[in-house]
Design a protein around this motif. Structure first.
Motif, PDB file in Angstrom:
ATOM      1  N   VAL A  46       1.204  -1.379  -0.431  1.00  0.00           N
ATOM      2  CA  VAL A  46      -0.168  -0.078  -0.063  1.00  0.00           C
ATOM      3  C   VAL A  46       1.460   0.958  -0.088  1.00  0.00           C
ATOM      4  O   VAL A  46       2.208   1.462   0.548  1.00  0.00           O
ATOM      5  CB  VAL A  46      -0.607  -0.258   1.248  1.00  0.00           C
ATOM      6  CG1 VAL A  46      -2.012  -0.736   1.275  1.00  0.00           C
ATOM      7  CG2 VAL A  46      -0.345  -0.050   2.132  1.00  0.00           C
ATOM      8  N   SER A  48       0.416   4.298   1.062  1.00  0.00           N
ATOM      9  CA  SER A  48      -0.658   5.003   2.290  1.00  0.00           C
ATOM     10  C   SER A  48      -0.907   4.165   4.027  1.00  0.00           C
ATOM     11  O   SER A  48      -1.180   3.413   4.456  1.00  0.00           O
ATOM     12  CB  SER A  48      -1.533   5.752   2.011  1.00  0.00           C
ATOM     13  OG  SER A  48      -3.023   5.318   2.397  1.00  0.00           O
ATOM     14  N   GLN A  50      -3.092   5.838   6.068  1.00  0.00           N
ATOM     15  CA  GLN A  50      -4.226   5.447   5.766  1.00  0.00           C
ATOM     16  C   GLN A  50      -4.712   3.586   5.148  1.00  0.00           C
ATOM     17  O   GLN A  50      -5.594   3.066   6.219  1.00  0.00           O
ATOM     18  CB  GLN A  50      -5.068   6.211   5.539  1.00  0.00           C
ATOM     19  CG  GLN A  50      -6.105   6.460   5.358  1.00  0.00           C
ATOM     20  CD  GLN A  50      -7.013   7.235   4.470  1.00  0.00           C
ATOM     21  OE1 GLN A  50      -6.746   8.393   5.048  1.00  0.00           O
ATOM     22  NE2 GLN A  50      -8.039   7.378   5.337  1.00  0.00           N
ATOM     23  N   ARG A  51      -4.118   3.611   3.976  1.00  0.00           N
ATOM     24  CA  ARG A  51      -4.797   2.038   3.737  1.00  0.00           C
ATOM     25  C   ARG A  51      -4.277   0.830   3.938  1.00  0.00           C
ATOM     26  O   ARG A  51      -4.911   0.110   4.765  1.00  0.00           O
ATOM     27  CB  ARG A  51      -4.282   2.579   2.026  1.00  0.00           C
ATOM     28  CG  ARG A  51      -4.652   1.205   1.346  1.00  0.00           C
ATOM     29  CD  ARG A  51      -6.096   0.623   1.068  1.00  0.00           C
ATOM     30  NE  ARG A  51      -6.417  -0.329   0.258  1.00  0.00           N
ATOM     31  CZ  ARG A  51      -7.521  -1.331   1.511  1.00  0.00           C
ATOM     32  NH1 ARG A  51      -8.106  -0.834   2.148  1.00  0.00           N
ATOM     33  NH2 ARG A  51      -7.942  -2.123   0.672  1.00  0.00           N
ATOM     34  N   GLU A  54      -6.612   0.796   7.034  1.00  0.00           N
ATOM     35  CA  GLU A  54      -8.152   0.122   6.565  1.00  0.00           C
ATOM     36  C   GLU A  54      -8.081  -1.619   6.319  1.00  0.00           C
ATOM     37  O   GLU A  54      -8.457  -2.457   5.964  1.00  0.00           O
ATOM     38  CB  GLU A  54      -8.146   0.853   5.102  1.00  0.00           C
ATOM     39  CG  GLU A  54      -8.765   1.941   5.547  1.00  0.00           C
ATOM     40  CD  GLU A  54      -9.127   3.101   4.400  1.00  0.00           C
ATOM     41  OE1 GLU A  54      -8.377   2.740   3.101  1.00  0.00           O
ATOM     42  OE2 GLU A  54      -9.547   4.479   4.745  1.00  0.00           O
TER      43      GLU A  54
END
Length: 65
Positions: A46, A48, A50-51, A54
């Motif tokens: 990924v 980021s 944030q990703r 998630e």
């Protein structure tokens, strides 16, 4: 596969902690935390934080079923 320390950093990111907080609480250099974060992103493929969080949450949800 994440190392234990990388997994710990990912869990702390999930709780909303920033690199500086992780560094202070884990008593490791900020550069080390950043290195762990880069490794987590690479391992999870990924771009980021944030990703990454998630993806971690999604994986945990599916594992409970």
């Amino acid at each position: 596969m994440l190392t234990d320390r990388e997994f710990e950093v990912l869990q702390r990111m999930k709780r909303g902690q920033r690199a500086a907080e992780i560094s202070a609480e884990a008593s490791v250099a900020m550069s080390t935390v950043r290195s762990h974060i880069r490794s987590v992103l690479t391992e999870l493929e990924v771009k980021s934080q944030q990703r990454a969080v998630e993806l971690y949450r999604d994986t945990r949800r599916h594992a409970r079923r």
